[in-house]
Design a protein around this motif. Structure first.
Motif, short mmCIF file in Angstrom:
data_model
loop_
_atom_site.label_atom_id
_atom_site.label_comp_id
_atom_site.label_asym_id
_atom_site.label_seq_id
_atom_site.Cartn_x
_atom_site.Cartn_y
_atom_site.Cartn_z
N GLY A 76 31.55 113.76 26.06
CA GLY A 76 31.43 112.40 26.62
C GLY A 76 32.54 112.14 27.63
N ALA A 77 33.76 112.54 27.28
CA ALA A 77 34.90 112.37 28.19
C ALA A 77 34.71 113.23 29.44
N ALA A 78 34.17 114.43 29.26
CA ALA A 78 33.92 115.31 30.41
C ALA A 78 32.88 114.69 31.34
N ALA A 79 31.83 114.10 30.77
CA ALA A 79 30.81 113.45 31.59
C ALA A 79 31.40 112.30 32.38
N SER A 80 32.25 111.52 31.74
CA SER A 80 32.89 110.40 32.42
C SER A 80 33.80 110.90 33.55
N ALA A 81 34.56 111.96 33.28
CA ALA A 81 35.44 112.53 34.30
C ALA A 81 34.64 113.07 35.48
N MET A 82 33.50 113.69 35.21
CA MET A 82 32.65 114.20 36.30
C MET A 82 32.08 113.05 37.12
N ARG A 83 31.67 112.00 36.44
CA ARG A 83 31.14 110.84 37.17
C ARG A 83 32.21 110.27 38.09
N GLN A 84 33.44 110.11 37.56
CA GLN A 84 34.53 109.59 38.37
C GLN A 84 34.81 110.49 39.57
N ALA A 85 34.83 111.80 39.33
CA ALA A 85 35.10 112.75 40.42
C ALA A 85 34.00 112.69 41.48
N ALA A 86 32.73 112.60 41.05
CA ALA A 86 31.62 112.53 42.01
C ALA A 86 31.69 111.24 42.82
N VAL A 87 32.06 110.14 42.18
CA VAL A 87 32.17 108.87 42.89
C VAL A 87 33.32 108.91 43.89
N GLU A 88 34.46 109.46 43.48
CA GLU A 88 35.58 109.58 44.41
C GLU A 88 35.19 110.44 45.61
N MET A 144 26.61 109.35 28.63
CA MET A 144 26.51 110.54 27.78
C MET A 144 25.12 111.17 27.82
N ARG A 145 24.08 110.35 27.91
CA ARG A 145 22.72 110.90 27.95
C ARG A 145 22.42 111.51 29.32
N PHE A 146 22.65 110.76 30.39
CA PHE A 146 22.32 111.24 31.73
C PHE A 146 23.23 112.39 32.16
N PHE A 147 24.52 112.17 32.03
CA PHE A 147 25.46 113.08 32.67
C PHE A 147 25.96 114.19 31.75
N ALA A 148 26.07 113.95 30.46
CA ALA A 148 26.53 115.00 29.55
C ALA A 148 25.37 115.71 28.88
N GLY A 149 24.19 115.09 28.90
CA GLY A 149 23.04 115.70 28.29
C GLY A 149 23.09 115.68 26.77
#
Length: 188
Positions: A76-88, A144-149
């Motif tokens: 879940g934390a990894a998905a959030s970090a990826m979302r933040q990185a993609a947005v940046e 968590m569902r969309f981005f972490a699967g």
């Protein structure tokens, strides 16, 4: 593998820096799959799954002592970090091009009409941030569902609620996001 992963997460939380590398090595393929899911349908060619995993690694382990309460919490934390990185990354590209080359991602499961399942990364981030301000748990479920699967059951473990609650949150959040992204959203 789950037991090994659990032990690695415990060592990482205890400050073992060698465990960080061993952890990432053991889950690298899954992290790349998550990154691929985040970038699916993206029009940005300068960000690939490998780069997104590396950016997420920096975010996950940028603090001195990251703490993970199990494998689901880690993903879940990894998905959030990826979302933040993609947005940046999207914001950076937008600033460079001023709207000439924005990123779009494909969202399946929202039942958006036609090609509307491709949404702007920044628009999606804005919608998820707005959803989080209205209903934090629903936004976490989407992430968590969309981005972490993660499965409904895995998300339920991470958030400490029943799978039925997660299914309701998931259904409500998808409907809200669909309305919001089509211009009709007010409440989760």
């Amino acid at each position: 593998m789950d037991e090994d992963l659990t032990q690695l997460l415990e060592r990482v939380s205890a400050g073992d820096r060698q465990a960080r590398d061993a952890l990432v090595e053991s889950v690298y393929d899954r992290l790349r799959a998550m990154a691929g899911r985040q970038l699916r349908g993206s029009s940005a060619h300068s960000l690939n799954a490998t780069a997104l995993v590396h950016d997420a690694y920096d975010k996950l382990f940028g603090s001195d002592d990251p703490r993970f309460e199990g494998r689901h919490h880690f993903f879940g934390a990894a998905a959030s970090a990826m979302r933040q990185a993609a947005v940046e990354h999207a914001r950076h590209r937008l600033a460079q091009k001023r709207g000439g080359d924005w990123q779009r991602v494909t969202l399946t499961g929202l039942d958006l009409p036609g090609a509307a399942d491709r949404v702007d990364t920044l628009e999606l981030d804005t919608a998820l941030t707005e959803l989080a301000s209205l209903h934090q748990r629903q936004a976490q479920v989407v992430e968590m569902r969309f981005f972490a699967g993660l499965t409904v059951e895995e998300v339920a473990v991470v958030l400490g609620v029943s799978p039925r609650t997660i299914e309701l949150d998931w259904r409500t959040a998808r409907a809200w996001l669909r309305d919001r992204l089509l211009g009709d959203g007010d409440k989760p």
